[in-house]
Design a protein around this motif. Structure first.
Motif, mmCIF file in Angstrom:
data_model
loop_
_atom_site.group_PDB
_atom_site.id
_atom_site.type_symbol
_atom_site.label_atom_id
_atom_site.label_comp_id
_atom_site.label_asym_id
_atom_site.label_seq_id
_atom_site.Cartn_x
_atom_site.Cartn_y
_atom_site.Cartn_z
ATOM 1 N N ALA A 39 30.564 38.246 41.280
ATOM 2 C CA ALA A 39 30.975 38.691 42.619
ATOM 3 C C ALA A 39 32.478 38.895 42.704
ATOM 4 C CB ALA A 39 30.509 37.687 43.670
ATOM 5 N N THR A 42 33.513 41.973 40.754
ATOM 6 C CA THR A 42 33.105 43.155 41.510
ATOM 7 C C THR A 42 34.039 43.394 42.692
ATOM 8 O OG1 THR A 42 30.798 42.861 40.848
ATOM 9 C CG2 THR A 42 31.203 44.237 42.787
ATOM 10 N N ALA A 43 34.460 42.339 43.353
ATOM 11 C CA ALA A 43 35.378 42.471 44.490
ATOM 12 C C ALA A 43 36.713 43.059 44.050
ATOM 13 C CB ALA A 43 35.594 41.115 45.162
ATOM 14 N N ARG A 46 35.517 46.653 41.750
ATOM 15 C CA ARG A 46 34.427 47.452 42.313
ATOM 16 C C ARG A 46 33.197 47.317 41.422
ATOM 17 N NH1 ARG A 46 36.929 46.723 46.321
ATOM 18 N NH2 ARG A 46 38.583 48.067 47.012
#
Length: 151
Positions: A39, A42-43, A46
């Motif tokens: 997570a 990804t933050a 992206r």
């Protein structure tokens, strides 16, 4: 069912619950950590491309393998399965620290490295930091349990 049977069933259930916790506590902490790492990466970066997901997996697996090689002295020493349940339970209850430190390390990696490299390094660093920090938590738990046994 008799009262004695109910009490026996409850006792059996609690024993089996402790066994389930003992056998799954490390995997649970690792699962929470690796999900948090995904997570965070990804933050920052992206959504990953398919190849980056596999690089992430490779990084995570390589660090785990490296720690196993060191901990078993190149697979010549067995893993200790005789750890006291109380130590495992207490050490696992401290798991938030190792999870948070590992996910934070992955976030730092994502902030300083290019995207594709951070997917590999993020999985590697997070797994490595988690395992090393979890070992500290277990050592603290062992010392607490030893202290309790002195009293």
């Amino acid at each position: 069912m008799t009262r004695q049977g109910e009490a026996g069933d409850r006792g059996l259930y609690l024993r089996e619950l402790r066994l389930a916790l003992r056998n799954n506590s490390g995997a649970y902490g690792y699962s929470v950590m690796i999900t948090g790492t995904l997570a965070v990466l990804t933050a920052v970066n992206r959504s990953p491309q398919v190849g980056q997901v596999f690089l992430f997996l490779l990084g995570a697996v390589l660090s785990f393998a490296a720690v196993e090689v060191l901990a078993t002295r190149v697979f010549t020493k067995p893993m200790n399965e005789d750890e006291a349940t109380k130590v495992i339970a207490l050490g696992s209850s401290l798991n938030f620290a190792s999870i948070a430190v590992a996910v934070g390390a992955a976030a730092l990696v994502a902030l300083v490295l290019p995207s594709t490299l951070s997917w590999t390094a993020g999985g590697f660093v997070a797994s490595l930091v988690y395992l090393l920090t979890a070992a500290v938590e277990m050592a603290v738990a062992r010392r607490i349990e030893e202290y309790r046994n002195l009293e």
